[in-house]
Each structure stands twice: as structure tokens, then as C-alpha cells.
Design an enzyme around this catalytic site. Structure first.
Site, PDB file in Angstrom:
ATOM      1  N   ASN A  92      -7.023   1.852  -6.330  1.00 49.55           N
ATOM      2  CA  ASN A  92      -5.678   1.425  -6.152  1.00 49.55           C
ATOM      3  C   ASN A  92      -4.739   2.106  -7.332  1.00 49.55           C
ATOM      4  O   ASN A  92      -5.077   2.067  -8.360  1.00 49.55           O
ATOM      5  CB  ASN A  92      -5.511  -0.229  -6.501  1.00 49.55           C
ATOM      6  N   GLY A  93      -3.799   2.872  -6.779  1.00 50.76           N
ATOM      7  CA  GLY A  93      -2.865   3.352  -7.649  1.00 50.76           C
ATOM      8  C   GLY A  93      -2.521   4.808  -7.178  1.00 50.76           C
ATOM      9  O   GLY A  93      -2.701   5.355  -6.017  1.00 50.76           O
TER      10      GLY A  93
END
Ligand code: SF4
Length: 485
Positions: free
Chosen positions: A117-118
Site C-alpha cells: 500500500n503506497g
């Protein structure tokens, strides 16, 4: 005419959610449930990889978690007590199955699955070097860059290879990784994206948000620290902190919109923060009115906080249809506002003859706001005052949030009066930056060392977006889609 995402294209969108668990007999089912609670962080694809200490098993597919993991036979095939999962959203082009995470690779030390995530801000630069060295990329995600860096590392243990890889990447990342003998969680040194640690029936688990722990009945233990690597294995829980400590820069937009209101991020209830932002707004930009109306659902807590602080009745003047699919057929090409009305409808009885304060979380392009304001006026509101529970969004995000190019952001193109005129309101106000910081428990924003990432409001990026080239589309490299290397 077939239209896709007609009503959601005017919001910033979180791009991913992750979940991992070690040592639980129901691992796959628990990950599926956890991902279900994280569905708001990505609706276009979902995947789970499990390991039974010998073999890895995976199922990945396009669509919602329920579409992919609602079938018992699928869960039964995902054998093993250790598992990681991922939900994903992609911006442009096709959502290709090969980009759906967790990604999996066979390494010198065995299999490795990785969910991210990111967004890495130097992924394109590293990817070019790796391709020159002969690395063959299977996907177009930035996450695969991490896989290749681990593969070519000269260190021997998985942890050392991972640390070696992480030292070369920049940007925002909350990761869950699965090896034959462990589940590993990592948060980037600035802690831009969230990751929390939980425990259920003696098994450790990791999730993007605490609401994913609640759904499986896991106890919330703590946030994973920025720059911390947590190794969950048969030996228990091990914490490694290999990076120099930096001031934290958690994404402040998680509080405003991305995270679920029932989550607790970095010690703050998201719901409470949103209510406090609403109260700040009421103090900063009070206006005489008869009702406070949220743009549901995301505007609800801030509207409650506003109404309570201003002493004006809170009413559900707009009703949201929760059963809107992701595509729809418009009856005719010129049916105006069908998109917005499919999702939101004016509750005429609460609006007719009233001076309305409309509360929403953000204005991105402004197209939806304009349609909602028009709908509220058509329902008989005598005045419409819009209050926004974020400062004006004037810069793009490079850290895993889908934002339009700067020149498409309404607040980057117009001043307050210009925006108010464009969306058709009698008055418009955004919460101030300091008001926002007060709502998250700070006295004010520290301009020298901001306590949060707030770059989409200030342009003060905590990490230089290495890959970004002005005037091109190369800003979100997790979403390379079909870009060549
Ligand atoms: S730029 Fe905005 S949306 Fe992106 S991480 Fe920073 S605060 Fe969050």
C-alpha cells in the site's frame, strides 16, 4: 451509453489495503474478511496468497473481495496457517490480472509474496536500472521493483535482503510479505501510510486499518512504527528498526477521507477527528443557516461536528443509494445528472425553504459538488453554503493516492470566489491548515517540521518525487498501467 465510474471520479482515491496473518488455522478466511473491511481502499482487484510451510497457494482476481473470495471452495484451496492479502484500485487503462497483488516470486531462498500500500517515488528510475541489468518484469507495478531488489541482493537472509531493498527505495510503503516461515510487515521510515498490528487466538496479524481487525475479532495491539519491520514467525514477534529515525509524516488525508471512520489511526479515532474538523469549520466560518446537511457518507461526521458546534439542526438532506454498481447504462446521452442522482438524491422535505450548510470532505475537480449544489437548490433550498473539511487540494499526491494532475484540481485553478461561483454556492469555506492540525491534536502546524504529510494542500512533499517529470503523466508509478520500462 455505457459509463464507468461516473460518480466517483471527483474524489481522491486510496489505492490499496493490505492484511497478513501468521499461525492461524483459518488464515485464508480471516484474510478475506479483513480485506472485506478494507474494501474502501481498493475496489478493482483482490488477492490472497497462503503458505502451508511447504507450498504456496494463491487466488487473485479482478473485482470486489466478495466476488473473488465469497466461494468456500476458493477459501478451502488456500491452504496453510500463514497468509497475506491485498485490495487494489487502479487509475487508468486496464486493471490487468498480472498487476493484481500480492505479487509472488520464487527466490533463491524460496517463495515470496508481497502486497504493497503506497507508492514508490523512485520506482521508475530503479526499474530502468534493473531492466538494463537484465531483470525481466512481469507486471507494471512499482511493487515488483522491491521483489527484484530482494532477488538480486547479495545478503543471505530474507530480512537482510529486504532491508537491502528498502534502503534503495523512496516513497510511501506499508508492506505485507509472506515467506515459507514468516509473515513480515513493514512501514516506510516516515510512516506515510497506515499499518497496524493485531492478535487473534494467539496469532499475530497485520492490517492497513484497525477496522479490519475488528471484523475478525482480533485485538488491536498497536500501530507498526514508521521504519519498523515486524517479523511474525514460529519464534513469535520480532521488531527490527534498521533505518535512521525521521520525524513521522502520516498522511493527514487518512483522517479526512481515506480511512474508515470506525478505524483508529496513530492513536486517534478517525470519527472523532472528523467531528472535530467539523467543529473547527463551524468556528472558523460560521454562517446563519437553518440546517446542516452532509454530503453522504464521507461528509457525515464533519457535518455532525459542525452542527453541534454551531447549534444548527443536523438533517439528512441528501440520501445516498448504497446499491450503485460500478457501471450503468444511461437512458439517453443527454440525461443530465443521472450519474450523481444514482448515488445521491435530495430529500426535499428537509431542504425546501431552508438556508442550507452543505458539508463535504473535499473538492477535487468540483464537478460533483456543482451537481449536488444544483440538486439542493432544485429541491427548494433558499441559500446553499458549502463547508469543506479539508484545506483546498492544490497539489497532486505521489504517495499512493490517485489525484488528478494539478491543472485539473479546482483549487489550483481558482481562488475562493472563483470556486464558489463555479460550483454555484452563496458562500464557500475550507477548514484552515491550522484548524485541521488542531483537530488531530496539535496546537498548530509546525512549518519547519510538519507533523503530518499535507503535501496535497501545501506542496511540501516529505519525499522528493524523483520520478515525477513536470508536464508528463509519470507521477504514480504504482499505476504504470501499460507504460514501457
Ligand atoms: S500528499 Fe496528501 S493524500 Fe498524499 S500522502 Fe500526503 S497528505 Fe496524503
Amino acid at each position: 451509453m455505457l459509463t464507468t465510474h461516473p460518480y466517483d471520479d471527483d474524489k481522491l482515491r486510496e489505492e490499496c489495503g493490505v492484511f497478513g496473518i501468521f499461525g492461524h488455522s483459518g488464515a485464508a478466511a480471516l484474510v478475506a474478511l479483513g480485506l472485506h473491511a478494507l474494501q474502501h481502499r481498493g475496489q478493482e482487484a483482490a488477492g490472497i496468497v497462503t503458505c502451508d510451510h511447504e507450498h504456496f497457494h494463491n487466488h487473485r482476481g479482478l473485482g470486489h473481495v466478495e466476488d473473488n473470495f465469497g466461494n468456500e471452495a476458493v477459501i478451502r484451496r488456500l491452504k496453510g496457517a500463514n497468509a497475506v492479502g491485498h485490495v487494489r484500485y487502479s487509475t487508468t487503462g486496464e486493471t490487468l490480472l498480472r498487476n493484481v497483488q500480492p505479487l509472488f516470486a520464487e527466490m533463491e531462498f524460496g517463495g515470496l509474496a508481497l502486497g504493497h500500500n503506497g507508492n514508490l517515488t523512485n520506482a521508475m528510475a530503479i526499474r530502468r536500472q534493473l531492466v538494463r541489468r537484465g531483470c525481466l518484469f512481469q507486471s507494471t507495478t512499482d511493487t515488483e521493483v522491491i521483489i527484484h531488489l530482494i532477488a538480486i541482493s547479495l545478503y543471505s537472509t530474507v530480512e537482510d535482503r529486504l532491508i537491502d531493498a528498502l534502503r534503495q527505495i523512496e516513497g510511501a510503503y506499508s508492506l505485507v510479505a509472506l515467506t515459507k516461515n514468516s509473515v513480515i510487515g513493514v512501514r516506510d521510515p516516515l510512516g506515510i501510510r497506515p499499518l497496524v498490528l493485531g492478535k487473534i487466538d494467539g496469532a499475530w496479524c497485520l492490517a492497513s486499518e484497525s477496522c479490519a481487525l475488528d471484523i475478525i475479532g482480533a485485538e488491536f495491539v498497536r500501530d507498526v512504527e514508521p521504519g519498523e519491520i515486524l517479523v511474525l514467525s514460529a519464534e513469535g514477534l520480532r521488531s527490527i528498526k534498521p533505518f535512521a529515525v525521521k520525524p513521522r509524516r502520516f498522511c493527514i488525508f487518512e483522517y479526512i477521507y481515506f480511512a474508515r471512520p470506525d478505524s483508529v489511526c496513530e492513536g486517534h479515532s478517525v470519527y472523532e477527528v472528523r467531528k472535530r474538523i467539523g467543529a473547527e469549520l463551524a468556528r472558523e466560518s460560521h454562517v446563519a443557516a437553518d440546517v446542516v446537511v452532509p454530503v453522504p457518507d464521507s461528509g457525515v461526521p464533519a457535518a455532525l461536528g459542525y452542527a453541534y458546534e454551531a447549534g444548527i439542526p443536523f438533517e439528512l438532506g441528501i440520501i445516498r443509494n448504497h446499491y450503485v454498481g460500478r457501471t450503468f447504462i444511461q437512458p439517453t446521452d443527454n440525461t443530465r445528472h443521472t450519474g450523481v442522482k444514482m448515488k445521491h438524491n435530495a430529500n426535499r422535505t428537509m431542504l425546501a425553504g431552508k438556508r442550507v450548510v452543505l458539508v463535504d470532505d473535499s473538492i477535487v475537480r468540483g464537478t460533483t459538488s456543482r451537481k449536488i449544489v444544483e440538486m439542493v437548490r432544485q429541491a427548494g433550498a433558499t441559500e446553499v453554503h458549502m463547508r469543506i473539511s479539508s484545506p483546498p487540494t492544490t497539489f497532486s499526491c505521489y504517495f499512493g493516492i490517485d489525484t488528478p494532475e494539478r491543472d485539473k484540481l479546482l483549487a489550483a485553478r481558482y481562488d475562493l470566489d472563483g470556486m464558489a461561483k463555479l460550483i454555484g454556492v452563496d458562500s464557500l469555506a475550507f477548514v484552515s491548515l491550522d484548524g485541521l492540525y488542531r483537530a488531530v491534536g496539535e496546537a498548530k502546524r509546525d512549518a519547519k517540521v510538519p507533523q503530518f504529510c499535507d503535501a496535497c494542500f501545501t506542496g511540501d512533499y516529505p519525499v522528493i518525487p524523483t520520478d515525477y517529470v513536470e508536464g508528463t503523466d509519470s507521477k504514480q508509478l504504482s499505476l504504470l498501467t501499460e507504460e514501457p520500462a
